[in-house]
Design an enzyme around this catalytic site. Structure first.
Site, PDB file in Angstrom:
ATOM      1  N   ALA A 177       0.815  -1.206   0.000  1.00 33.23           N
ATOM      2  CA  ALA A 177       0.000   0.000   0.000  1.00 33.23           C
ATOM      3  C   ALA A 177       0.850   1.259   0.000  1.00 33.23           C
ATOM      4  CB  ALA A 177      -0.936  -0.005   1.213  1.00 33.23           C
TER       5      ALA A 177
ATOM      6  N   SER B 122       4.506   0.879  -1.150  1.00 34.29           N
ATOM      7  CA  SER B 122       5.455   0.647  -2.240  1.00 34.29           C
ATOM      8  C   SER B 122       5.236  -0.745  -2.805  1.00 34.29           C
ATOM      9  CB  SER B 122       6.908   0.800  -1.750  1.00 34.29           C
ATOM     10  OG  SER B 122       7.263  -0.268  -0.892  1.00 34.29           O
TER      11      SER B 122
ATOM     12  N   ARG C 185       7.146  -3.974  -4.966  1.00 31.64           N
ATOM     13  CA  ARG C 185       8.505  -4.484  -5.119  1.00 31.64           C
ATOM     14  C   ARG C 185       8.524  -5.681  -6.071  1.00 31.64           C
ATOM     15  NH1 ARG C 185       6.997  -2.974  -0.463  1.00 31.64           N
ATOM     16  NH2 ARG C 185       6.209  -4.990   0.202  1.00 31.64           N
TER      17      ARG C 185
ATOM     18  N   ASP D  66      -0.590 -10.792   1.477  1.00 30.78           N
ATOM     19  CA  ASP D  66       0.796 -10.536   1.863  1.00 30.78           C
ATOM     20  C   ASP D  66       1.093 -10.936   3.301  1.00 30.78           C
ATOM     21  OD1 ASP D  66      -0.600  -8.425   3.042  1.00 30.78           O
ATOM     22  OD2 ASP D  66       0.555  -6.847   2.070  1.00 30.78           O
ATOM     23  N   THR D  67       0.089 -10.850   4.178  1.00 28.91           N
ATOM     24  CA  THR D  67       0.320 -11.283   5.563  1.00 28.91           C
ATOM     25  C   THR D  67       0.529 -12.784   5.622  1.00 28.91           C
ATOM     26  OG1 THR D  67      -0.971  -9.459   6.470  1.00 28.91           O
ATOM     27  CG2 THR D  67      -0.642 -11.361   7.891  1.00 28.91           C
TER      28      THR D  67
ATOM     29  N   THR E 267       2.025  -1.040   7.493  1.00 30.06           N
ATOM     30  CA  THR E 267       0.937  -0.072   7.557  1.00 30.06           C
ATOM     31  C   THR E 267      -0.054  -0.487   8.632  1.00 30.06           C
ATOM     32  OG1 THR E 267       1.184   0.393   5.196  1.00 30.06           O
ATOM     33  CG2 THR E 267      -0.876   1.064   6.235  1.00 30.06           C
TER      34      THR E 267
ATOM     35  N   ASN F  98      -6.206  -7.275  13.831  1.00 31.92           N
ATOM     36  CA  ASN F  98      -5.640  -6.083  13.189  1.00 31.92           C
ATOM     37  C   ASN F  98      -5.464  -4.982  14.224  1.00 31.92           C
ATOM     38  OD1 ASN F  98      -6.459  -7.554  10.813  1.00 31.92           O
ATOM     39  ND2 ASN F  98      -6.363  -5.613   9.700  1.00 31.92           N
TER      40      ASN F  98
END
Length: 494
Positions: free
Chosen positions: A24, A26, A28, A249-250, A271, A308
């Site tokens: 969120a 960057s 890669r 991604d987590t 984030t 979260n």
């Protein structure tokens, strides 16, 4: 105990692999090569990413993202002269592209922070009770979840007949992959039945959504096709398969933790801060539901059981405000300055809904302090270290609270905490977290999502895959240990 990496672990096919991580902040593109039997991971291309106001909402610049990724792949092709075996994409969850019959996005995707889901959440709960949503899915109730966004589309009158795909799977489809929903990513939509592990028809019906338009669910590590189009004309990409890893991604970051045993927890720090542990079976009893813990898909059919917590978003938003005020702090210098500030009076409720919104973060923080009867802080850039100290102390305290409840709900006796993601490099916050939790803290890779992405690719390419649960968790962990050691050695040498 910690896993001892198998330094002799080398794939039979040593062509390069590419891992794409959509962030969120960057994006890669990384390359894994084997040089003299040793893994070498290179960050080939990184570019900034951020939502912006456009077309009546907070949206992602999808064209910019796709162009940046293509540039990264072309750079990989120049380096990987022996060819690229596979490409896999992971990214942040919940956001999606609505696509036409040709699979092309109809518009730039909304960002999950767009405030349209405030009304959508309230309206949907009139159709299906939040308690029932939780019972069906085991997922933490968050208005950012895909379900509320799709319902917001319906309320806005957007085309009802268009298919949608979460962003990592969308990118794979644009490169030639099938239109799928990888399981770990799909669970964060709040639309997958906890027990059947299929799309929940009851939820689709309540939200007046067409389940027939939902992508096909596949497990992590699924080969979804071969790279096609202009990129496939490059020599390095002429026989490259596309893999849906743990697209969330987590889930990739957790897969990148080289740990065995049952006494460890994780903190994926970016984030957002995701605080929890890996379970074999979900926990969806009344107590876990009441505390809004989530049960998301993990590699190997397991469960990421976590909560979260607001994360480095708080610092990033403050940095934007201070930059506008004439002082451009970097994160490292701000961390160093915060460590020299006296311990703050009072702590923040970092999960206050107001602190999840963009803009005016120092003012939002002060508004909360005033409501709590505390003195407002000077909001100028010169007082940034005091704000940072307050944020870091507050995050550490919140992590400790959540981890205590993780231990309670899981029945585990936690001894170790693995911190991964970009926030793992914050030594001050790590120290505060270790002091607050009493756990032995291990700093994992800042690029743990990339490590997990590569580990899943290697596991399935080398034959460790189940048709139902996908990549084998034990083999993924072995590969993660090997890659994490290589990264650690590379950092040490540099």
């Amino acid at each position: 105990m910690r896993q001892t990496p198998d330094v002799a672990l080398v794939p039979q096919d040593t062509r390069a692999l590419v891992a794409v991580d959509l962030g969120a902040e960057s994006c890669r593109v990384s390359l894994l090569r084997w040089v003299a039997g040793q893994p070498v991971i290179t960050l080939v291309h990184r570019f900034a990413n951020a939502p912006r106001e456009a077309d009546g909402g907070l949206r992602w610049d999808l064209g910019m993202i796709e162009a940046g990724l293509e540039h990264g792949l072309r750079l990989c092709a120049e380096i990987a002269v022996d060819g690229v075996r596979s490409i896999a994409v992971d990214g942040w969850a919940v956001d999606y592209a609505r696509v036409d019959a040709d699979g092309k996005a109809l518009a730039d995707p909304f960002c999950y922070r767009d405030e349209r889901t405030i009304e959508a959440e309230q309206s949907l709960h009139l159709e299906i009770a939040p308690e029932r949503l939780r019972e069906c899915t085991g997922v933490q109730l968050l208005r950012i979840n895909t379900l509320y966004q799709l319902y917001a589309d319906r309320l806005q009158g957007l085309p009802a007949g268009s298919q949608w795909m979460n962003l990592p799977e969308y990118i794979l489809s644009r490169w030639g992959g099938a239109r799928v929903a990888e399981f770990t990513n799909a669970t964060h939509s709040q639309m997958v039945d906890l027990n059947s592990r299929k799309w929940c028809g009851e939820i689709f019906q309540a939200a007046d959504l067409n389940v027939g338009l939902a992508p096909t669910l596949v497990p992590p590590g699924t080969e979804v096709g071969k790279l096609s189009g202009e990129l496939a004309e490059l020599a390095a990409f002429r026989d490259t398969v596309l893999i849906a890893p743990a697209c969330h991604d987590t889930a990739s970051a957790i897969a990148g933790i080289p740990a065995v045993g049952d006494d460890w927890a994780y903190l994926s720090s970016g984030t957002w801060s995701l605080v929890g542990t890996v379970l074999e079976e979900p926990r969806n009893d009344a107590a876990a539901a009441a505390e809004n813990f989530t049960n998301l898909g993990a590699v190997g059919g397991r469960v990421c059981f976590h909560k979260n917590v607001n994360g480095m978003w708080l610092i990033r938003q403050c940095l934007h405000e201070w930059a506008a005020g004439g002082r451009e702090w970097t994160v490292p210098e701000l961390v160093a300055a915060a460590e020299k500030v006296a311990k703050p009076e009072g702590l923040l409720d970092v999960d206050d809904a107001d602190l999840l919104l963009a803009g005016g973060m120092p003012q939002r923080i002060n508004a909360q302090r005033v409501r709590m009867g505390l003195v407002a802080l000077e909001e100028g850039p010169e007082n940034a270290p005091a704000f940072a100290s307050l944020i870091f102390h507050s995050l550490a305290a919140r992590y400790a609270e959540v981890l205590e409840r993780v231990a309670y709900h899981s029945g585990k006796r936690l001894k170790r905490l693995f911190v991964v993601g970009g926030g793992s490099q914050n030594d001050f916050l790590n120290r505060l977290t270790q002091e607050a939790t009493g756990l032995e803290l291990f700093r994992g890779s800042a690029e743990s999502s990339t490590v997990g992405n590569f580990a899943v690719q290697l596991a399935v390419l080398e034959g460790s895959r189940d048709d139902v649960t996908g990549a084998d968790a034990e083999q993924v962990s072995r590969w993660a240990g090997r890659l994490a050691l290589a990264l650690e050695e590379a950092v040490t040498k540099s």
